[in-house]
Design a protein around this motif. Structure first.
Motif, mmCIF file in Angstrom:
data_model
loop_
_atom_site.group_PDB
_atom_site.id
_atom_site.type_symbol
_atom_site.label_atom_id
_atom_site.label_comp_id
_atom_site.label_asym_id
_atom_site.label_seq_id
_atom_site.Cartn_x
_atom_site.Cartn_y
_atom_site.Cartn_z
ATOM 1 N N CYS A 1 -47.657 5.849 -71.098
ATOM 2 C CA CYS A 1 -46.428 5.067 -71.249
ATOM 3 C C CYS A 1 -45.689 5.501 -72.506
ATOM 4 O O CYS A 1 -46.289 6.053 -73.422
ATOM 5 N N GLY A 2 -44.386 5.261 -72.546
ATOM 6 C CA GLY A 2 -43.593 5.648 -73.699
ATOM 7 C C GLY A 2 -43.382 7.154 -73.763
ATOM 8 O O GLY A 2 -43.107 7.716 -74.814
ATOM 9 N N GLU A 3 -43.510 7.808 -72.638
ATOM 10 C CA GLU A 3 -43.328 9.268 -72.573
ATOM 11 C C GLU A 3 -42.496 9.547 -71.330
ATOM 12 O O GLU A 3 -42.767 8.965 -70.274
ATOM 13 N N SER A 4 -41.474 10.376 -71.470
ATOM 14 C CA SER A 4 -40.691 10.644 -70.259
ATOM 15 C C SER A 4 -40.864 12.092 -69.829
ATOM 16 O O SER A 4 -41.174 12.961 -70.643
ATOM 17 N N VAL A 5 -40.671 12.320 -68.551
ATOM 18 C CA VAL A 5 -40.689 13.688 -68.041
ATOM 19 C C VAL A 5 -39.267 14.222 -68.184
ATOM 20 O O VAL A 5 -38.319 13.622 -67.678
ATOM 21 N N ASP A 6 -39.133 15.323 -68.902
ATOM 22 C CA ASP A 6 -37.793 15.865 -69.177
ATOM 23 C C ASP A 6 -37.446 17.063 -68.304
ATOM 24 O O ASP A 6 -36.280 17.419 -68.170
ATOM 25 N N GLY A 7 -38.476 17.721 -67.768
ATOM 26 C CA GLY A 7 -38.208 18.892 -66.929
ATOM 27 C C GLY A 7 -39.313 19.067 -65.907
ATOM 28 O O GLY A 7 -40.461 18.688 -66.151
ATOM 29 N N LEU A 8 -38.931 19.594 -64.759
ATOM 30 C CA LEU A 8 -39.893 19.804 -63.674
ATOM 31 C C LEU A 8 -39.610 21.148 -63.036
ATOM 32 O O LEU A 8 -38.445 21.529 -62.887
ATOM 33 N N VAL A 9 -40.669 21.842 -62.642
ATOM 34 C CA VAL A 9 -40.444 23.076 -61.900
ATOM 35 C C VAL A 9 -41.600 23.274 -60.914
ATOM 36 O O VAL A 9 -42.753 22.986 -61.222
ATOM 37 N N TRP A 10 -41.245 23.659 -59.695
ATOM 38 C CA TRP A 10 -42.254 24.087 -58.717
ATOM 39 C C TRP A 10 -42.424 25.588 -58.910
ATOM 40 O O TRP A 10 -41.459 26.346 -58.784
ATOM 41 N N GLU A 11 -43.653 26.033 -59.217
ATOM 42 C CA GLU A 11 -43.866 27.474 -59.436
ATOM 43 C C GLU A 11 -44.305 28.179 -58.160
ATOM 44 O O GLU A 11 -44.218 29.393 -58.037
ATOM 45 N N SER A 12 -44.837 27.403 -57.225
ATOM 46 C CA SER A 12 -45.164 27.922 -55.891
ATOM 47 C C SER A 12 -45.096 26.729 -54.948
ATOM 48 O O SER A 12 -44.754 25.631 -55.369
ATOM 49 N N ASP A 13 -45.482 26.930 -53.680
ATOM 50 C CA ASP A 13 -45.436 25.823 -52.722
ATOM 51 C C ASP A 13 -46.364 24.686 -53.093
ATOM 52 O O ASP A 13 -46.161 23.550 -52.683
ATOM 53 N N SER A 14 -47.407 25.001 -53.845
ATOM 54 C CA SER A 14 -48.418 23.969 -54.094
ATOM 55 C C SER A 14 -48.761 23.820 -55.572
ATOM 56 O O SER A 14 -49.803 23.261 -55.913
ATOM 57 N N ALA A 15 -47.915 24.324 -56.445
ATOM 58 C CA ALA A 15 -48.201 24.152 -57.878
ATOM 59 C C ALA A 15 -46.907 24.080 -58.666
ATOM 60 O O ALA A 15 -45.979 24.867 -58.446
ATOM 61 N N GLY A 16 -46.870 23.129 -59.576
ATOM 62 C CA GLY A 16 -45.697 22.995 -60.424
ATOM 63 C C GLY A 16 -46.078 22.522 -61.804
ATOM 64 O O GLY A 16 -47.252 22.254 -62.082
ATOM 65 N N LYS A 17 -45.068 22.398 -62.656
ATOM 66 C CA LYS A 17 -45.317 22.006 -64.030
ATOM 67 C C LYS A 17 -44.249 21.023 -64.491
ATOM 68 O O LYS A 17 -43.080 21.147 -64.124
ATOM 69 N N ALA A 18 -44.677 20.067 -65.309
ATOM 70 C CA ALA A 18 -43.732 19.117 -65.902
ATOM 71 C C ALA A 18 -43.766 19.279 -67.408
ATOM 72 O O ALA A 18 -44.821 19.553 -67.983
ATOM 73 N N LEU A 19 -42.616 19.087 -68.022
ATOM 74 C CA LEU A 19 -42.541 19.085 -69.476
ATOM 75 C C LEU A 19 -42.161 17.682 -69.910
ATOM 76 O O LEU A 19 -41.205 17.102 -69.373
ATOM 77 N N THR A 20 -42.911 17.123 -70.855
ATOM 78 C CA THR A 20 -42.636 15.736 -71.241
ATOM 79 C C THR A 20 -41.978 15.656 -72.619
ATOM 80 O O THR A 20 -41.938 16.632 -73.364
ATOM 81 N N SER A 21 -41.518 14.454 -72.947
ATOM 82 C CA SER A 21 -40.806 14.239 -74.215
ATOM 83 C C SER A 21 -41.708 14.459 -75.422
ATOM 84 O O SER A 21 -41.220 14.650 -76.534
ATOM 85 N N THR A 22 -43.032 14.453 -75.231
ATOM 86 C CA THR A 22 -43.933 14.702 -76.364
ATOM 87 C C THR A 22 -44.337 16.172 -76.423
ATOM 88 O O THR A 22 -45.216 16.551 -77.202
ATOM 89 N N GLY A 23 -43.731 16.978 -75.554
ATOM 90 C CA GLY A 23 -44.009 18.406 -75.584
ATOM 91 C C GLY A 23 -45.198 18.810 -74.713
ATOM 92 O O GLY A 23 -45.602 19.972 -74.703
ATOM 93 N N ARG A 24 -45.764 17.842 -73.985
ATOM 94 C CA ARG A 24 -46.899 18.185 -73.114
ATOM 95 C C ARG A 24 -46.418 18.924 -71.882
ATOM 96 O O ARG A 24 -45.340 18.652 -71.360
ATOM 97 N N LYS A 25 -47.260 19.842 -71.412
ATOM 98 C CA LYS A 25 -46.996 20.495 -70.116
ATOM 99 C C LYS A 25 -48.071 19.999 -69.159
ATOM 100 O O LYS A 25 -49.256 20.072 -69.463
ATOM 101 N N ILE A 26 -47.642 19.460 -68.034
ATOM 102 C CA ILE A 26 -48.608 18.892 -67.094
ATOM 103 C C ILE A 26 -48.482 19.615 -65.755
ATOM 104 O O ILE A 26 -47.400 19.639 -65.153
#
Ligand code: FAD
Length: 416
Positions: free
Chosen positions: A76-101
């Motif tokens: 909580c208290g963290e927002s997702v700022d960017g999203l990308v699908w890198e393939s059909d079944s894998a992607g990455k999110a970038l959050t406001s705390t700098g995490r990559k998920i």
């Protein structure tokens, strides 16, 4: 990595996590929510919690132990700022705390934010919107004996806040731009009932009100300016203003992901967005009208808890590889003091209404028909008829218009 990422930790996000676990999904689930609170329910914010905001714990959708037991990671208290699908079944999110998920499945449940009124004086102190627990707490501070509250917008939230405030001792005026209350959701008969019921309780209502702006003193609102038919400005005194003029779906991330967006993220009946792999649900999702097209209305965005729950169930099935479509009967409730409204079905496109009971008794229903077929009902203080209508809509058992007007005929008996 390899699990489901749910963006948005509101009602829809939590229901999705719940439905995934209930369906036996044992892959990792991560839910990211921009608000700093653990996921909570919003309906009480205009009702019980607004009256007594002392215990926010009562709002929680689930306690932290439950999330831990279910192995659901909630940030909580963290927002997702960017999203990308890198393939059909894998992607990455970038959050406001700098995490990559990393994620294998992606669900968007980012909800909606209040529509703002941009008029002179709209940023004065004492002018409120209501969506979050903080909004409710701040608004609650101003409610009290003889505070003058002006509610702009005679929709569900406006009416609920007006009634809660009146019960807290405020003098309340509702200003609605349209010629009737809750005009987007109910027919003239139900609107008229609300107007009279609200006025009976001592709240003033003005429909057809064109708001011109606000006046203030020392940075705080003092009046709402309303323009009359001749163009003259009238000032309505206010210590406090609540603006409840609808919400705007939160679709920024979806747009950046390239998804089709128009009044919400367009999804199909399985909650899948236009890229064929992201699911979207809740207040931000715009889905095909359940029950097929009526007239020229083919899509709908619903803002309700039952809708969030049902869309979550369907989205979970989709993410688990299933093919179930949204086919439930949409329903909704609103509570204002002694008036409990339950709506079953969708009245859009109806060509006839039938009144069952006497609105002055504050217990009645309005049933909506399209080509002699029942499509929806507004039920006021009448849970039995609501259940009967909901059952009829689900099973297809007819409730003919020439029968339902008679309150002596129990609808439950017909649909059983
Ligand atoms: P939300 O509950 O808005 O949750 C979305 C969450 O996503 C938010 O917490 C937001 O901060 C977060 N978010 C947004 N963007 C990001 C991002 N980029 N990264 C991370 N997080 C993000 N419904 C009824 O059926 N009956 C009622 O009586 C009723 N009363 C209501 C009273 C009030 C005052 C309000 C505000 C709503 C009421 N509703 C009612 C509507 C109901 O609460 C909503 O339909 C429901 O909350 C929708 O859930 P959601 O998860 O789609 O959106």
């Amino acid at each position: 990595i390899g699990g489901t990422l749910i963006v948005g930790a509101g009602q829809a996000g939590v229901e999705l996590a719940t439905a995934l676990r209930a369906a036996g999904d044992d892959r990792p689930i991560t839910m990211i929510g921009a608000e700093r609170h653990a996921p909570y329910q919003r309906p009480p914010l205009s009702k019980g919690f607004l009256k007594d905001p002392s215990d926010a714990g009562k709002l929680l959708l689930r306690d932290s132990t439950w999330f831990a037991q279910q192995d659901i990671t909630v940030a909580c208290g963290e927002s997702v700022d960017g999203l990308v699908w890198e393939s059909d079944s894998a992607g990455k999110a970038l959050t406001s705390t700098g995490r990559k998920i990393g994620f294998a499945s992606l669900a968007l449940a980012t909800g909606a934010t209040p529509r703002r009124l941009s008029l002179p004086g709209a940023d004065l102190g004492g002018i409120h919107y209501l969506r979050s627990v903080e909004d409710a707490r701040t608004l609650a501070q101003g409610l009290g004996q003889s505070a003058k509250l002006v509610v702009i917008g005679g929709g569900f939230i406006g009416l609920e806040v007006a009634e809660t405030a009146r019960q807290s001792g405020c003098r309340v005026t509702i200003l609605e731009a349209a010629h009737r209350l809750i005009g987007r959701a109910v027919c003239e008969t139900t609107s008229t009932f609300y107007l009279q019921a609200v006025q009976r309780r001592g709240t003033k209502v003005r429909t057809g009100a064109e708001i011109a702006g606000f006046t203030g003193e020392n940075g705080s609102v003092r009046s709402v300016q309303v323009r009359d038919a001749t163009g003259n400005l009238e000032e309505i005194a206010a210590d406090l203003v609540l603006i409840g003029i609808g919400v705007v779906p939160e679709t920024g991330l979806a747009e950046r992901l390239g998804l089709a967006v128009d009044n919400g993220v367009h999804v199909d009946e399985r909650m899948v967005a236009s890229d064929g792999r992201t699911v979207a649900l809740g207040d931000m999702a715009n889905m095909p009208l359940p029950g097929g097209p009526r007239g020229d209305i083919e899509r709908i965005r619903l803002e309700s808890v039952p809708n969030a729950i049902e869309q979550a169930r369907i989205a979970a099935a989709t993410l688990m590889g299933g093919t179930e479509s949204y086919s439930a009967v949409p329903w909704f409730w609103s509570d204002q003091g002694g008036i409990k409204l339950q709506i079953a079905g969708l009245s859009h496109g109806h060509d006839r209404t039938v009144l069952r009971g006497d609105p002055d008794s504050e217990k009645f229903c309005v049933l909506y028909y399209l080509r002699e077929q029942l499509v929806a009902a507004d039920c006021i203080n009448n849970p039995r008829d609501f259940m009967a209508v909901k059952t009829a809509l689900r099973t297809g058992v007819p409730l003919p218009p020439d029968v339902v007007w008679d309150v002596g005929v129990p609808l439950m008996e017909i649909v059983r």
